[in-house]
Design a protein around this motif. Structure first.
Motif, PDB file in Angstrom:
ATOM      1  N   PRO A 418       0.702  -1.351  -0.044  1.00 51.60           N
ATOM      2  CA  PRO A 418       0.102   0.034   0.025  1.00 51.60           C
ATOM      3  C   PRO A 418       1.014   1.347  -0.131  1.00 51.60           C
ATOM      4  CG  PRO A 418      -0.786  -1.376   1.469  1.00 51.60           C
ATOM      5  CD  PRO A 418       0.382  -2.145   1.104  1.00 51.60           C
ATOM      6  N   GLY A 419       0.352   2.137  -0.907  1.00 52.89           N
ATOM      7  CA  GLY A 419       1.119   3.643  -0.884  1.00 52.89           C
ATOM      8  C   GLY A 419       2.129   3.472  -1.962  1.00 52.89           C
ATOM      9  N   THR A 420       2.571   2.338  -2.658  1.00 48.20           N
ATOM     10  CA  THR A 420       3.522   2.218  -3.492  1.00 48.20           C
ATOM     11  C   THR A 420       2.969   1.568  -4.966  1.00 48.20           C
ATOM     12  OG1 THR A 420       4.310   0.069  -2.982  1.00 48.20           O
ATOM     13  CG2 THR A 420       5.125   2.033  -1.601  1.00 48.20           C
ATOM     14  N   GLN A 421       4.040   1.711  -5.911  1.00 46.58           N
ATOM     15  CA  GLN A 421       3.662   0.764  -7.050  1.00 46.58           C
ATOM     16  C   GLN A 421       4.855  -0.355  -6.986  1.00 46.58           C
ATOM     17  OE1 GLN A 421       1.636   0.990  -9.493  1.00 46.58           O
ATOM     18  NE2 GLN A 421       0.648   2.575  -8.796  1.00 46.58           N
ATOM     19  N   ILE A 422       4.872  -0.890  -6.044  1.00 44.58           N
ATOM     20  CA  ILE A 422       5.667  -1.980  -5.641  1.00 44.58           C
ATOM     21  C   ILE A 422       4.704  -3.261  -5.440  1.00 44.58           C
ATOM     22  CG2 ILE A 422       7.399  -3.362  -4.257  1.00 44.58           C
ATOM     23  CD1 ILE A 422       8.627  -0.422  -3.454  1.00 44.58           C
ATOM     24  N   TYR A 423       4.966  -4.301  -6.188  1.00 49.06           N
ATOM     25  CA  TYR A 423       4.293  -5.621  -6.037  1.00 49.06           C
ATOM     26  C   TYR A 423       5.219  -6.710  -6.015  1.00 49.06           C
ATOM     27  CZ  TYR A 423       0.729  -3.088  -8.302  1.00 49.06           C
ATOM     28  OH  TYR A 423      -0.672  -1.919  -8.369  1.00 49.06           O
ATOM     29  N   GLN A 424       4.956  -7.469  -4.657  1.00 47.36           N
ATOM     30  CA  GLN A 424       6.032  -8.268  -4.123  1.00 47.36           C
ATOM     31  C   GLN A 424       5.119  -9.450  -3.705  1.00 47.36           C
ATOM     32  OE1 GLN A 424       9.051  -8.758  -4.254  1.00 47.36           O
ATOM     33  NE2 GLN A 424       9.669  -6.667  -4.626  1.00 47.36           N
ATOM     34  N   ASN A 425       5.766 -10.529  -3.496  1.00 49.68           N
ATOM     35  CA  ASN A 425       5.302 -11.782  -3.110  1.00 49.68           C
ATOM     36  C   ASN A 425       4.525 -11.825  -1.868  1.00 49.68           C
ATOM     37  OD1 ASN A 425       4.881 -14.668  -2.491  1.00 49.68           O
ATOM     38  ND2 ASN A 425       6.974 -15.253  -2.541  1.00 49.68           N
ATOM     39  N   LEU A 426       3.039 -12.297  -1.996  1.00 50.67           N
ATOM     40  CA  LEU A 426       2.281 -12.501  -0.728  1.00 50.67           C
ATOM     41  C   LEU A 426       2.699 -12.990   0.384  1.00 50.67           C
ATOM     42  CD1 LEU A 426      -1.200 -12.442  -2.565  1.00 50.67           C
ATOM     43  CD2 LEU A 426      -0.311 -10.507  -1.242  1.00 50.67           C
ATOM     44  N   GLY A 427       3.344 -14.250  -0.037  1.00 55.22           N
ATOM     45  CA  GLY A 427       3.669 -15.104   0.956  1.00 55.22           C
ATOM     46  C   GLY A 427       5.025 -14.563   1.934  1.00 55.22           C
ATOM     47  N   ARG A 428       5.769 -13.592   1.298  1.00 53.77           N
ATOM     48  CA  ARG A 428       7.113 -13.034   1.770  1.00 53.77           C
ATOM     49  C   ARG A 428       6.759 -11.799   2.359  1.00 53.77           C
ATOM     50  NH1 ARG A 428      12.450 -11.730  -1.673  1.00 53.77           N
ATOM     51  NH2 ARG A 428      13.662 -11.176  -0.223  1.00 53.77           N
ATOM     52  N   TYR A 429       5.721 -11.205   1.844  1.00 57.17           N
ATOM     53  CA  TYR A 429       5.652  -9.698   2.542  1.00 57.17           C
ATOM     54  C   TYR A 429       4.446  -9.503   3.020  1.00 57.17           C
ATOM     55  CZ  TYR A 429       9.900  -8.096   0.115  1.00 57.17           C
ATOM     56  OH  TYR A 429      11.213  -8.241  -0.183  1.00 57.17           O
TER      57      TYR A 429
END
Length: 559
Positions: A418-429
């Motif tokens: 949230p608040g960014t344009q960063i997309y990361q692994n749901l299981g990791r973050y």
């Protein structure tokens, strides 16, 4: 631009206690859309040239010859192929003093080791001394390492002795045995030199550190147990190289008197050297050595460690060592004729016991369980089957590990922070959140014929699981699957067909497939295959954020 953090809702799934943060599509701001560009156009010849250069010449060995005069190129060529011309021009008396001391020091180790390792290979002791004389001289001219001590080593001697003994017995036909050992040495040298000249040193990378750790530990145990014959004074001893017959020989002859003596050697300092040049140097010295009554020689762990700690500065230390061995051959051999077997056995044990790296095995267990399994397989293969089969197991496990990574690549579900344009692994973050109506998947490997079917099945499984989760939580219907191809470094025709089939399968279920950020060569192949035409204008994006923003705006614009 980012996703507004004040437009999120939290819902708890009581079944699995998983908290899912849902971001409203309306909270995603519009943004400029960037075009996914094709790489610069290259001819097939240019691509092949670049690919071969990356495979065989990753270090660009010819860069130093650019923009040089003919004479300078000649000098650089001599220095490249004969490193002695590189450091020899700056050689000084202070360096000679250090090299003489270290050379004499490793000679005191090389002489008994040469005799012992020749015995380990079932060869006459004098052959071990020849192998500590000729190869170091050749390596000092061709080798690129300043501290590598060259000569017979335990593992090579063990493997040679075991393999040759299964073909012919030295006691029954010593002439044939010697001829075979010299022929094997020549072929090994020819193979090594060929790999170096053809820049194929990367083939050795197929032997992982994990499998080598297990192989060397198992071999060290077997070698040490074989020396119980000399240490315990056993006359009738098995010639087999497995733990059970060796231990049987020990316990069946417990009535036969011995003394065990052991010591450890310093570990070898790691050096940055040209692997291909080293293979050429070692290969040439083995070919030349086989013509002068030498058996297989290479860089020795123990000698190199002693050489380094004794203060060696250049390869002259190998020349000094060879000189000391020559003096021994000419004048001192009678003194070594009556060396007790217990001493030779103790020397071998003290050398090979350092190959058992239990700390490395423990690190493998902590870091990578699959590597630890590979280590155990090669260790027990050597211990209970044979040295040759143990080595085969080590290679086999390495290949299986590669195949596992290639055929079963990792795929993950991405979410937005949230608040960014960063997309990361749901299981990791944990803070990453799902975007309603979207399933964002990332493939972390090339897409080849070997894994294309698996990837198609795995992606469809992700889709099914996401639909089940949405239905259970009564969330927004899934409409689009984003495939992040940032880590897809290559693709073949089977991979392209898989993407095409996947798009058709999802379309039948009213789901849109969108590709995100394919790398240059992948994009080029997708373009040439005409597959991108079926994705229409909103089927290819540069980033996940742009894809979500643009597709969401199109949905909102629809009546």
């Amino acid at each position: 631009m980012g996703v507004s953090s004040n437009r999120v809702e939290a819902s708890s799934d009581a079944a699995d206690h998983e908290t899912t943060i849902k971001i409203s599509i309306e909270s995603i701001p519009s943004m400029g859309i960037h075009t996914v560009c094709l790489p610069p156009k290259k001819t097939t010849f240019q691509k092949l040239k670049h690919r071969l250069s990356e495979i065989f010449f990753p270090d660009d060995p010819l860069h130093q010859f650019k923009n040089q005069t003919c004479f300078r190129r000649l000098v650089l060529g001599l220095q490249y192929f004969f490193p002695i011309f590189q450091w020899g021009s700056n050689y000084s008396f202070s360096l000679l003093r250090s090299d003489v001391i270290s050379g004499l020091t490793i000679a005191s180790l090389a002489i008994p080791q040469g005799i012992s390792y020749a015995k380990l290979a079932n060869l006459p002791p004098i052959v071990g001394l020849y192998s500590s004389f000729v190869p170091p001289l050749i390596y000092s001219v061709l080798g690129s390492s300043r501290h590598l001590g060259v000569g017979p080593v335990s593992i090579a001697s063990l493997v040679m002795g075991t393999m040759l003994s299964e073909t012919v017995s030295f006691s029954e036909d010593p002439i044939t045995y010697l001829k075979l050992s010299f022929a094997a040495t020549f072929v090994a040298g020819l193979f090594q030199a060929s790999l170096g000249l053809l820049r194929l040193g990367f083939i050795i990378d197929f032997l992982s550190k994990a499998t080598l750790t297990g192989f060397m530990a198992g071999a060290a145990v077997i070698v040490s147990l074989q020396q119980l014959k000399g240490l315990l004074g056993i006359v009738h001893f098995t010639k087999k190289m497995q733990i059970i017959p060796v231990m049987s020989s020990v316990f069946e002859h417990t009535e036969e008197e011995g003394i065990a003596v052991g010591r450890t050697f310093a570990s070898l300092q790691n050096y940055q050297v040209d692997g291909n040049k080293e293979m050429v140097a070692i290969g040439v010295m083995n070919m030349a050595g086989s013509c002068s009554s030498c058996f297989v020689a290479t860089g020795s762990f123990s000698r190199s460690a002693v050489n380094y700690n004794a203060g060696a500065k250049t390869a002259v230390s190998n020349i000094v060592m060879a000189g000391a061995v020559l003096v021994t051959l000419l004048f001192l051999m009678p003194l070594f004729y009556y060396t007790p077997n217990v001493i030779l056995g103790a020397i071998i044990i003290s050398a090979v016991i350092g190959l058992i790296d239990y700390q490395a095995a423990f690190r493998l267990w902590k870091v990578d369980k699959l590597d630890f399994l590979a280590c155990l397989c090669s260790f027990f293969g050597v211990l209970f089957i044979s040295v040759q089969m143990g080595l085969a197991v080590a290679v086999g496990v390495s290949v299986v590990k590669i195949l596992l990574h290639v055929t079963r690549p990792n795929t993950v579900v991405l979410g937005n922070i949230p608040g960014t344009q960063i997309y990361q692994n749901l299981g990791r973050y944990g803070e990453a959140s799902r975007v309603p109506s979207f399933l964002i998947l990332a493939i972390e490997s090339p897409i080849y014929f070997a894994n294309s079917t698996y990837l198609q099945e795995r992606i469809l499984r992700w889709v099914r699981e996401e639909e089940e989760r949405i239905k259970a939580n009564k969330e927004s219907t899934m409409k689009c699957i984003l495939l992040d191809m940032t880590a897809v470094t290559a693709i073949d025709t089977s991979g392209i067909d898989t993407i095409s089939e996947l798009r058709k399968t999802l379309a039948k279920r009213s789901l849109q497939l969108v590709l995100v950020n394919p790398v240059g060569n992948v994009m080029e192949k997708l373009h040439r295959s005409k597959i991108l035409e079926s994705f229409r204008s909103n089927g290819l994006y540069l980033t996940v954020g742009e894809a979500i923003a643009d597709i969401s705006s199109l949905w909102k614009a629809q009546p």
